[in-house]
Design an enzyme around this catalytic site. Structure first.
Site, short mmCIF file in Angstrom:
data_model
loop_
_atom_site.label_atom_id
_atom_site.label_comp_id
_atom_site.label_asym_id
_atom_site.label_seq_id
_atom_site.Cartn_x
_atom_site.Cartn_y
_atom_site.Cartn_z
CG ASP A 61 46.88 45.49 37.90
OD1 ASP A 61 46.38 45.80 39.01
OD2 ASP A 61 47.97 44.91 37.78
CD GLU A 74 48.41 42.64 43.50
OE1 GLU A 74 48.84 41.96 44.46
OE2 GLU A 74 47.88 42.11 42.51
#
Length: 382
Positions: free
Chosen positions: A73, A137
């Site tokens: 991500d 994250e």
């Protein structure tokens, strides 16, 4: 001869997946297909709307299991028009790869995936290789690496040691290995007084005066001078708000927030108690109400210098010619979760452009990172 997996091409493919947190964007689908074809047992460990991928080559729960952790991500690109190359283009120009995630950290994931695939194909180890890759994250980090670790505990999966592939180098490849991180916490204060006319302050209870005194005390306080492996703890005032446009009105309420990055001389609990004591003190002095809300994002932790950091140091020295500094500086990472499972260190690219417009990375650095990760695997299983 088996063709080696190109980490540059893989990074390009990952960048072209629009995986702005918490969207999966096709990145983990791509990796699952690639790793499954290479003989890895893959499991999607999705939780709370977040996509996560666990991949293992070798026997389950083997005593010698080296793991890599990372995320696909990315943060939003911001003003797309401000980018020299479109943020999800993965453009390659003059030996530089451009795009959101080029540094943080699709290149790191591509490097350890390529290293792991080539390693198990050419020199199958007496042990297992695990890749734990999250899509959460950059977001709340509640259902990402923690979900993977929870699932591993439930199913008997384990890593003996782990390397997180976050960018760690300040200036040059090989500058720094992270062997720990400071803790992080945020405190929000809401101060409630009595509204009144500014010409008659004795008829009001001014929450701003109480908040100003409280924040000054917190910001002026020296938490510590650092410890053996950590810099001094810091407290930053990040916002103070009243929303009061009138100069003849004492407001009824105001708010503020502070962020603390703390070393191993403190805990989230001990600092929370200190914040509560200071809030109560200011509330009593000024006759106002002060509410405190605290979020502890992670405690400080340290993987003491030893076999794991030595292993990574030797590989970095061999591939870059530099002896890396062992550091605990910077913000938080998912290593704060992994440390409860097994020894963990972090090593990755130079992080100068992460989260910036025109994020980019020299392709030579991606190749070098793959070589470092390959050497780590080779030496670990030697």
């Amino acid at each position: 001869m088996t063709q080696q997996l190109d980490p540059i091409h893989l990074t390009q493919s990952l960048i072209r997946c629009k995986s702005v947190t918490p969207e999966e964007g096709g990145a983990l689908v791509l990796l699952e297909a690639l790793l499954s074809k290479a003989g890895f047992d893959c499991t999607r460990v999705d939780r709370g709307g977040v996509a996560n991928l666990f991949a293992r080559w070798g026997a389950k729960g083997h005593v010698r299991t080296f793991g890599f952790n990372g995320h696909t991500d990315v943060v939003p690109p911001g003003d797309v028009a401000a980018w020299t190359h479109a943020p999800f283009s993965g453009d390659l120009e003059n030996g530089v790869l451009w795009g959101r995630g080029a540094t943080d950290m699709k290149s790191g994931v591509a490097a350890f995936v390529a290293a792991a695939v080539d390693f198990v194909r050419t020199t199958p180890p007496d042990g297992s290789v695990v890749l734990a890759i999250t899509g959460d994250e950059e977001g709340d980090a509640v259902d990402g690496t923690t979900a993977l670790l929870d699932w591993m505990e439930e199913t008997g999966e384990a890593m003996s040691a782990c390397l997180v592939g976050e960018p760690t180098c300040p200036e040059n490849m090989g500058d720094m290995i992270k062997i720990g991180r400071r803790g992080s916490m945020t405190g929000w204060f809401r101060v409630t007084g009595v509204q009144g006319h500014s010409a008659y302050p004795h008829r009001a209870k001014n929450p701003l005066a109480a908040l100003a005194r409280l924040i000054d005390r917190l910001a002026s306080h020296e938490l510590d001078e650092g410890s053996e492996h950590f810099e001094a703890s810091t407290l930053a005032v990040v916002t103070m708000d009243t929303g009061n446009p009138a100069t003849n009105v004492i407001p009824a309420e105001c708010t503020a927030a502070i962020n603390i990055r703390f070393n191993d001389l403190h805990s989230g609990a001990s600092l929370s108690r200190w914040l509560e004591e200071e809030a109560d003190r200011a509330a009593t002095e000024f006759g106002v109400g002060i509410e405190l809300k605290v979020k502890i994002s992670g405690e400080s932790f340290l993987t003491p210098p030893g076999p794991l950091s030595d292993l990574v140091t030797r590989a970095v020295e061999a591939e870059t010619g530099r002896t890396p500094v062992l550091s605990t500086s910077g913000g938080t990472s998912d290593a704060r979760f992994v440390k409860d499972h097994c020894p963990v260190v972090e090593f990755g690219l130079v992080g100068k452009t992460m989260h910036q417009v025109d994020e980019h990375v020299p392709t030579a650095h991606i190749e070098q990172l793959k070589a470092i990760y390959t050497r780590i695997l080779t030496d670990y299983f030697a």
